[in-house]
Design a protein around this motif. Sequence first.
Motif, PDB file in Angstrom:
ATOM      1  N   ASN A  35      53.753  31.889  31.711  1.00 31.07           N
ATOM      2  CA  ASN A  35      55.174  31.630  31.461  1.00 31.07           C
ATOM      3  C   ASN A  35      55.608  32.447  30.240  1.00 31.07           C
ATOM      4  O   ASN A  35      55.636  31.933  29.111  1.00 31.07           O
ATOM      5  CB  ASN A  35      55.403  30.135  31.236  1.00 31.07           C
ATOM      6  N   ILE A  36      55.927  33.707  30.481  1.00 26.75           N
ATOM      7  CA  ILE A  36      56.287  34.628  29.398  1.00 26.75           C
ATOM      8  C   ILE A  36      57.653  35.240  29.683  1.00 26.75           C
ATOM      9  O   ILE A  36      57.923  35.701  30.795  1.00 26.75           O
ATOM     10  CB  ILE A  36      55.245  35.764  29.256  1.00 26.75           C
ATOM     11  N   LYS A  37      58.500  35.243  28.661  1.00 30.71           N
ATOM     12  CA  LYS A  37      59.776  35.958  28.719  1.00 30.71           C
ATOM     13  C   LYS A  37      59.690  37.129  27.750  1.00 30.71           C
ATOM     14  O   LYS A  37      59.381  36.938  26.569  1.00 30.71           O
ATOM     15  CB  LYS A  37      60.940  35.044  28.326  1.00 30.71           C
ATOM     16  N   TYR A  38      59.958  38.312  28.240  1.00 31.27           N
ATOM     17  CA  TYR A  38      59.904  39.504  27.398  1.00 31.27           C
ATOM     18  C   TYR A  38      61.274  40.170  27.357  1.00 31.27           C
ATOM     19  O   TYR A  38      61.898  40.406  28.398  1.00 31.27           O
ATOM     20  CB  TYR A  38      58.863  40.500  27.926  1.00 31.27           C
ATOM     21  N   VAL A  39      61.756  40.444  26.131  1.00 25.00           N
ATOM     22  CA  VAL A  39      63.033  41.124  25.948  1.00 25.00           C
ATOM     23  C   VAL A  39      62.809  42.300  25.014  1.00 25.00           C
ATOM     24  O   VAL A  39      62.311  42.125  23.891  1.00 25.00           O
ATOM     25  CB  VAL A  39      64.106  40.186  25.349  1.00 25.00           C
ATOM     26  N   ARG A  40      63.167  43.492  25.476  1.00 27.89           N
ATOM     27  CA  ARG A  40      63.116  44.650  24.587  1.00 27.89           C
ATOM     28  C   ARG A  40      64.535  44.951  24.121  1.00 27.89           C
ATOM     29  O   ARG A  40      65.431  45.224  24.936  1.00 27.89           O
ATOM     30  CB  ARG A  40      62.519  45.864  25.302  1.00 27.89           C
ATOM     31  N   ASN A  41      64.756  44.882  22.824  1.00 34.33           N
ATOM     32  CA  ASN A  41      66.088  45.125  22.270  1.00 34.33           C
ATOM     33  C   ASN A  41      66.480  46.593  22.423  1.00 34.33           C
ATOM     34  O   ASN A  41      65.635  47.487  22.288  1.00 34.33           O
ATOM     35  CB  ASN A  41      66.117  44.728  20.795  1.00 34.33           C
ATOM     36  N   GLU A  42      67.749  46.828  22.705  1.00 37.97           N
ATOM     37  CA  GLU A  42      68.219  48.197  22.893  1.00 37.97           C
ATOM     38  C   GLU A  42      68.067  49.017  21.617  1.00 37.97           C
ATOM     39  O   GLU A  42      67.810  50.217  21.660  1.00 37.97           O
ATOM     40  CB  GLU A  42      69.686  48.192  23.349  1.00 37.97           C
ATOM     41  N   THR A  43      68.262  48.371  20.485  1.00 34.51           N
ATOM     42  CA  THR A  43      68.042  49.001  19.186  1.00 34.51           C
ATOM     43  C   THR A  43      67.271  48.028  18.312  1.00 34.51           C
ATOM     44  O   THR A  43      67.167  46.835  18.627  1.00 34.51           O
ATOM     45  CB  THR A  43      69.379  49.352  18.484  1.00 34.51           C
ATOM     46  N   ASN A  44      66.730  48.537  17.225  1.00 33.85           N
ATOM     47  CA  ASN A  44      66.024  47.689  16.280  1.00 33.85           C
ATOM     48  C   ASN A  44      67.045  46.822  15.537  1.00 33.85           C
ATOM     49  O   ASN A  44      67.823  47.322  14.727  1.00 33.85           O
ATOM     50  CB  ASN A  44      65.234  48.558  15.290  1.00 33.85           C
ATOM     51  N   ILE A  45      67.048  45.525  15.812  1.00 33.72           N
ATOM     52  CA  ILE A  45      68.034  44.632  15.212  1.00 33.72           C
ATOM     53  C   ILE A  45      67.537  44.030  13.896  1.00 33.72           C
ATOM     54  O   ILE A  45      68.232  43.217  13.276  1.00 33.72           O
ATOM     55  CB  ILE A  45      68.439  43.510  16.189  1.00 33.72           C
ATOM     56  N   GLY A  46      66.349  44.429  13.474  1.00 31.18           N
ATOM     57  CA  GLY A  46      65.798  43.915  12.224  1.00 31.18           C
ATOM     58  C   GLY A  46      64.975  42.665  12.456  1.00 31.18           C
ATOM     59  O   GLY A  46      65.158  41.952  13.451  1.00 31.18           O
ATOM     60  N   PRO A  47      64.042  42.373  11.545  1.00 29.06           N
ATOM     61  CA  PRO A  47      63.121  41.245  11.752  1.00 29.06           C
ATOM     62  C   PRO A  47      63.792  39.882  11.782  1.00 29.06           C
ATOM     63  O   PRO A  47      63.426  39.027  12.605  1.00 29.06           O
ATOM     64  CB  PRO A  47      62.151  41.360  10.563  1.00 29.06           C
ATOM     65  N   ILE A  48      64.780  39.653  10.935  1.00 29.00           N
ATOM     66  CA  ILE A  48      65.411  38.329  10.889  1.00 29.00           C
ATOM     67  C   ILE A  48      66.221  38.063  12.154  1.00 29.00           C
ATOM     68  O   ILE A  48      66.103  36.998  12.773  1.00 29.00           O
ATOM     69  CB  ILE A  48      66.297  38.199   9.632  1.00 29.00           C
ATOM     70  N   ALA A  49      67.022  39.034  12.566  1.00 26.82           N
ATOM     71  CA  ALA A  49      67.805  38.869  13.801  1.00 26.82           C
ATOM     72  C   ALA A  49      66.882  38.714  15.014  1.00 26.82           C
ATOM     73  O   ALA A  49      67.207  37.980  15.958  1.00 26.82           O
ATOM     74  CB  ALA A  49      68.738  40.059  13.994  1.00 26.82           C
ATOM     75  N   ASN A  50      65.738  39.375  14.972  1.00 19.71           N
ATOM     76  CA  ASN A  50      64.786  39.260  16.075  1.00 19.71           C
ATOM     77  C   ASN A  50      64.180  37.861  16.133  1.00 19.71           C
ATOM     78  O   ASN A  50      63.971  37.302  17.215  1.00 19.71           O
ATOM     79  CB  ASN A  50      63.683  40.312  15.918  1.00 19.71           C
ATOM     80  N   GLN A  51      63.925  37.281  14.974  1.00 23.80           N
ATOM     81  CA  GLN A  51      63.442  35.903  14.932  1.00 23.80           C
ATOM     82  C   GLN A  51      64.502  34.949  15.477  1.00 23.80           C
ATOM     83  O   GLN A  51      64.195  34.016  16.227  1.00 23.80           O
ATOM     84  CB  GLN A  51      63.066  35.531  13.499  1.00 23.80           C
ATOM     85  N   HIS A  52      65.756  35.189  15.104  1.00 22.76           N
ATOM     86  CA  HIS A  52      66.852  34.349  15.610  1.00 22.76           C
ATOM     87  C   HIS A  52      66.953  34.449  17.133  1.00 22.76           C
ATOM     88  O   HIS A  52      67.182  33.449  17.820  1.00 22.76           O
ATOM     89  CB  HIS A  52      68.180  34.785  14.990  1.00 22.76           C
ATOM     90  N   LYS A  53      66.785  35.666  17.646  1.00 24.46           N
ATOM     91  CA  LYS A  53      66.907  35.874  19.091  1.00 24.46           C
ATOM     92  C   LYS A  53      65.822  35.108  19.836  1.00 24.46           C
ATOM     93  O   LYS A  53      66.085  34.468  20.875  1.00 24.46           O
ATOM     94  CB  LYS A  53      66.826  37.367  19.407  1.00 24.46           C
ATOM     95  N   CYS A  54      64.601  35.162  19.330  1.00 25.15           N
ATOM     96  CA  CYS A  54      63.509  34.394  19.933  1.00 25.15           C
ATOM     97  C   CYS A  54      63.863  32.909  19.994  1.00 25.15           C
ATOM     98  O   CYS A  54      63.662  32.250  21.024  1.00 25.15           O
ATOM     99  CB  CYS A  54      62.229  34.567  19.119  1.00 25.15           C
ATOM    100  N   PHE A  55      64.378  32.402  18.889  1.00 26.09           N
ATOM    101  CA  PHE A  55      64.703  30.976  18.805  1.00 26.09           C
ATOM    102  C   PHE A  55      65.776  30.586  19.819  1.00 26.09           C
ATOM    103  O   PHE A  55      65.683  29.545  20.480  1.00 26.09           O
ATOM    104  CB  PHE A  55      65.158  30.637  17.382  1.00 26.09           C
ATOM    105  N   LYS A  56      66.795  31.427  19.950  1.00 28.68           N
ATOM    106  CA  LYS A  56      67.880  31.130  20.886  1.00 28.68           C
ATOM    107  C   LYS A  56      67.395  31.104  22.337  1.00 28.68           C
ATOM    108  O   LYS A  56      67.935  30.380  23.166  1.00 28.68           O
ATOM    109  CB  LYS A  56      68.995  32.162  20.729  1.00 28.68           C
ATOM    110  N   LEU A  57      66.376  31.898  22.639  1.00 28.59           N
ATOM    111  CA  LEU A  57      65.861  31.975  24.004  1.00 28.59           C
ATOM    112  C   LEU A  57      64.871  30.854  24.319  1.00 28.59           C
ATOM    113  O   LEU A  57      64.483  30.679  25.476  1.00 28.59           O
ATOM    114  CB  LEU A  57      65.174  33.328  24.232  1.00 28.59           C
TER     115      LEU A  57
END
Length: 333
Positions: free
Chosen positions: A61-83
């Motif tokens: 059960n894995i969800k993988y998202v590759r961001n179109e651009t590097n959104i930075g480490p903090i925003a990436n952590q937020h994105k994981c949490f929202k998903l």
Amino acid sequence: MTPLVSILLPTYERPQYLEQALLSALNQTYSHIEIIICDNSRDDTTEQVVQSYLPPHSGFNIKYVRNETNIGPIANQHKCFKLASGEYVNYLMDDDLFHPRKIELMVPYLIEDPQIGLVTSRKQIIDDLGEPVRIFPDPPFPLSTKKKTAINGQTVIKSMLTDTKNYIGEPTAVLFRKSDLVEPFGTFGGKQAFNNVDVASWIAVLANKHAVFLKEPLCSFRKHPTQLTNTLLSRMGCQCDWIDATLLARQQDLLKDSSTFAEIVSRLGKTVLNNFLKWNDATYHLYVDELLMRVRQLIYACEKNKKLSKLAKDLKKLAEQLETRKLIKLFSW
């Protein structure tokens, strides 16, 4: 029903480490998990590593998202949490590892006691090759084994701020209830941390909850040369974060004892006096406004306590020096 646990794996161009981290998540003895991977990488190397673990290639059960651009480490952590869909959440940094029984051993504490906000444990330090180096020093609190020992959250907050040490641990170490994080990860009192994102969230969670510290090391924290914590900007951000957390904790009545607060402010002020000028010069005055803001906040806190009057005067001199450098920078343009 067995609650779902979301393991959040933000990553950036560490495919070899990422695969090791992912395998440690997949090898959990607690089976009801989902893994969220948000990838900031500029190329597809990490995606190629992850591909064979994704449905329909596997039953994981894995969800993988590759961001179109590097959104930075903090925003990436937020994105994981929202998903995340899980009732409980555990971050896994892409260079760290889970013990196979980590989630299994931690979940029961949160299930059985809604007043427990997070569960953490001792941790193993490993080197860049994954070899054990040492066990991280124990926190100054009772460690729980079979007997469930919960520590008052405000006691933990006071100890962390007094010693400027993250006794809870990095995000990899901690399992927490998703609904208990009412602000974005890394935010406390509406202030997003630069560096101490984990500390900010642990304070936010523990403001009204308790913590459990497990004796067994249930995660491995990798020390290697490419870590962001080794940089000057990280040290600057870290110091600003401790100042912010201390002042916000005082505002929210989490540091009620005035003498303790004064001791912490005194220690922070001395560190600022010893470092801010040279840090400002080393970074070509790019962050002078951030440094000045913290100096002024500390001056305000010092002026409310007669015992800190000398420190207030010294900090005012520092503010004047930083202001001068700021003007020089403006006119040099």
